[in-house]
Design a protein around this motif. Sequence first.
Motif, PDB file in Angstrom:
ATOM      1  N   TYR A  88      24.244  21.977  16.568  1.00 50.16           N
ATOM      2  CA  TYR A  88      24.241  22.144  18.019  1.00 50.16           C
ATOM      3  C   TYR A  88      23.658  23.515  18.311  1.00 50.16           C
ATOM      4  N   GLY A  89      22.611  23.548  19.121  1.00 44.86           N
ATOM      5  CA  GLY A  89      22.018  24.842  19.420  1.00 44.86           C
ATOM      6  C   GLY A  89      21.050  24.781  20.581  1.00 44.86           C
ATOM      7  N   ARG A  90      20.590  25.948  20.943  1.00 42.99           N
ATOM      8  CA  ARG A  90      19.679  26.105  22.071  1.00 42.99           C
ATOM      9  C   ARG A  90      18.252  25.803  21.628  1.00 42.99           C
ATOM     10  N   ILE A  91      17.544  25.069  22.472  1.00 37.07           N
ATOM     11  CA  ILE A  91      16.128  24.813  22.268  1.00 37.07           C
ATOM     12  C   ILE A  91      15.404  25.311  23.508  1.00 37.07           C
ATOM     13  N   VAL A  92      14.399  26.138  23.303  1.00 40.21           N
ATOM     14  CA  VAL A  92      13.650  26.684  24.434  1.00 40.21           C
ATOM     15  C   VAL A  92      12.773  25.605  25.049  1.00 40.21           C
ATOM     16  N   GLU A  93      12.395  25.833  26.281  1.00 41.96           N
ATOM     17  CA  GLU A  93      11.651  24.856  27.081  1.00 41.96           C
ATOM     18  C   GLU A  93      10.418  24.311  26.362  1.00 41.96           C
ATOM     19  N   LYS A  94       9.671  25.178  25.701  1.00 43.44           N
ATOM     20  CA  LYS A  94       8.435  24.777  25.036  1.00 43.44           C
ATOM     21  C   LYS A  94       8.656  23.699  23.977  1.00 43.44           C
ATOM     22  N   TYR A  95       9.781  23.729  23.281  1.00 42.61           N
ATOM     23  CA  TYR A  95      10.058  22.789  22.192  1.00 42.61           C
ATOM     24  C   TYR A  95      11.122  21.750  22.537  1.00 42.61           C
ATOM     25  N   PRO A  97      13.115  18.554  23.863  1.00 43.89           N
ATOM     26  CA  PRO A  97      12.771  17.144  24.050  1.00 43.89           C
ATOM     27  C   PRO A  97      12.795  16.701  25.513  1.00 43.89           C
ATOM     28  N   THR A  98      13.392  17.502  26.385  1.00 41.75           N
ATOM     29  CA  THR A  98      13.431  17.153  27.804  1.00 41.75           C
ATOM     30  C   THR A  98      12.465  17.989  28.642  1.00 41.75           C
ATOM     31  N   GLY A  99      11.848  18.998  28.016  1.00 40.79           N
ATOM     32  CA  GLY A  99      10.965  19.890  28.753  1.00 40.79           C
ATOM     33  C   GLY A  99      11.696  21.011  29.455  1.00 40.79           C
ATOM     34  N   GLY A 105      22.619  18.708  20.912  1.00 39.79           N
ATOM     35  CA  GLY A 105      23.141  18.256  19.631  1.00 39.79           C
ATOM     36  C   GLY A 105      22.004  17.564  18.903  1.00 39.79           C
ATOM     37  N   GLN A 106      21.803  17.938  17.635  1.00 41.17           N
ATOM     38  CA  GLN A 106      20.693  17.383  16.870  1.00 41.17           C
ATOM     39  C   GLN A 106      21.234  16.736  15.596  1.00 41.17           C
ATOM     40  N   PHE A 107      21.028  15.445  15.472  1.00 39.81           N
ATOM     41  CA  PHE A 107      21.421  14.715  14.270  1.00 39.81           C
ATOM     42  C   PHE A 107      20.176  14.414  13.459  1.00 39.81           C
ATOM     43  N   GLU A 108      20.307  14.523  12.150  1.00 39.50           N
ATOM     44  CA  GLU A 108      19.262  14.057  11.249  1.00 39.50           C
ATOM     45  C   GLU A 108      19.886  13.019  10.334  1.00 39.50           C
ATOM     46  N   PHE A 109      19.417  11.785  10.451  1.00 37.05           N
ATOM     47  CA  PHE A 109      19.867  10.683   9.606  1.00 37.05           C
ATOM     48  C   PHE A 109      18.801  10.479   8.539  1.00 37.05           C
ATOM     49  N   ILE A 133      23.857  16.640  27.190  1.00 39.56           N
ATOM     50  CA  ILE A 133      24.796  16.326  28.270  1.00 39.56           C
ATOM     51  C   ILE A 133      25.224  14.854  28.220  1.00 39.56           C
ATOM     52  N   GLY A 134      25.660  14.420  27.057  1.00 38.66           N
ATOM     53  CA  GLY A 134      26.218  13.080  26.916  1.00 38.66           C
ATOM     54  C   GLY A 134      25.230  11.936  26.855  1.00 38.66           C
ATOM     55  N   GLU A 135      23.938  12.237  26.682  1.00 38.38           N
ATOM     56  CA  GLU A 135      22.921  11.189  26.615  1.00 38.38           C
ATOM     57  C   GLU A 135      21.953  11.452  25.470  1.00 38.38           C
ATOM     58  N   ILE A 136      21.450  10.377  24.895  1.00 44.74           N
ATOM     59  CA  ILE A 136      20.394  10.502  23.899  1.00 44.74           C
ATOM     60  C   ILE A 136      19.095  10.693  24.662  1.00 44.74           C
ATOM     61  N   VAL A 137      18.435  11.820  24.416  1.00 44.14           N
ATOM     62  CA  VAL A 137      17.214  12.130  25.171  1.00 44.14           C
ATOM     63  C   VAL A 137      15.944  11.964  24.341  1.00 44.14           C
ATOM     64  N   LYS A 138      16.082  11.888  23.012  1.00 42.37           N
ATOM     65  CA  LYS A 138      14.895  11.691  22.183  1.00 42.37           C
ATOM     66  C   LYS A 138      15.313  11.198  20.812  1.00 42.37           C
ATOM     67  N   VAL A 139      14.502  10.300  20.262  1.00 37.13           N
ATOM     68  CA  VAL A 139      14.639   9.844  18.882  1.00 37.13           C
ATOM     69  C   VAL A 139      13.256   9.994  18.250  1.00 37.13           C
TER      70      VAL A 139
END
Length: 144
Positions: A88-95, A97-99, A105-109, A133-139
């Motif tokens: 779980y961590g911060r992702i800046v706007e440039k990278y 998945p939502t812009g 939260g990032q899972f790697e299966f 925020i409780g939703e899957i935003v990118k796979v």
Amino acid sequence: MLFHKKTKSRKPVFRSNQFFREVEVRVDPPDDESEKHVAADSEVIRREGLDKIIRTRFIPWVKGEQFADRDDGQIFDGLTLYDIVYYYGRIVEKYSPTGEEGFFGQFEFDFESGSDDTADMLESVAMQVYVFIGEIVKVDGFDI
């Protein structure tokens, strides 16, 4: 005389008690924020259904153009899950998945080929699932 390199001591692996297909989710690197969010973000994946996510969002990536004629069910059956890592961590706007900048939260299966149907397609692949925020935003997927 032998010299031993000193390494920083790492916090022991966090036992999340969150499982998918009998594989426990590891928090790596272990930190308080990730440990605090892993259960809630795991629930988001359970609510959507891991199998559904794999079938509808990941298998199209696995097939690509090269294997477009392959049967989705046989590919699904040939993916053997062997590891799950969460952070779980911060992702800046440039990278992001939502812009937009935020904490995700990032899972790697991690999967390996478990059948003749997938042996020529892959050795080992990873599916990344981003929860915001409780939703899957990118796979997304990548070869390991």
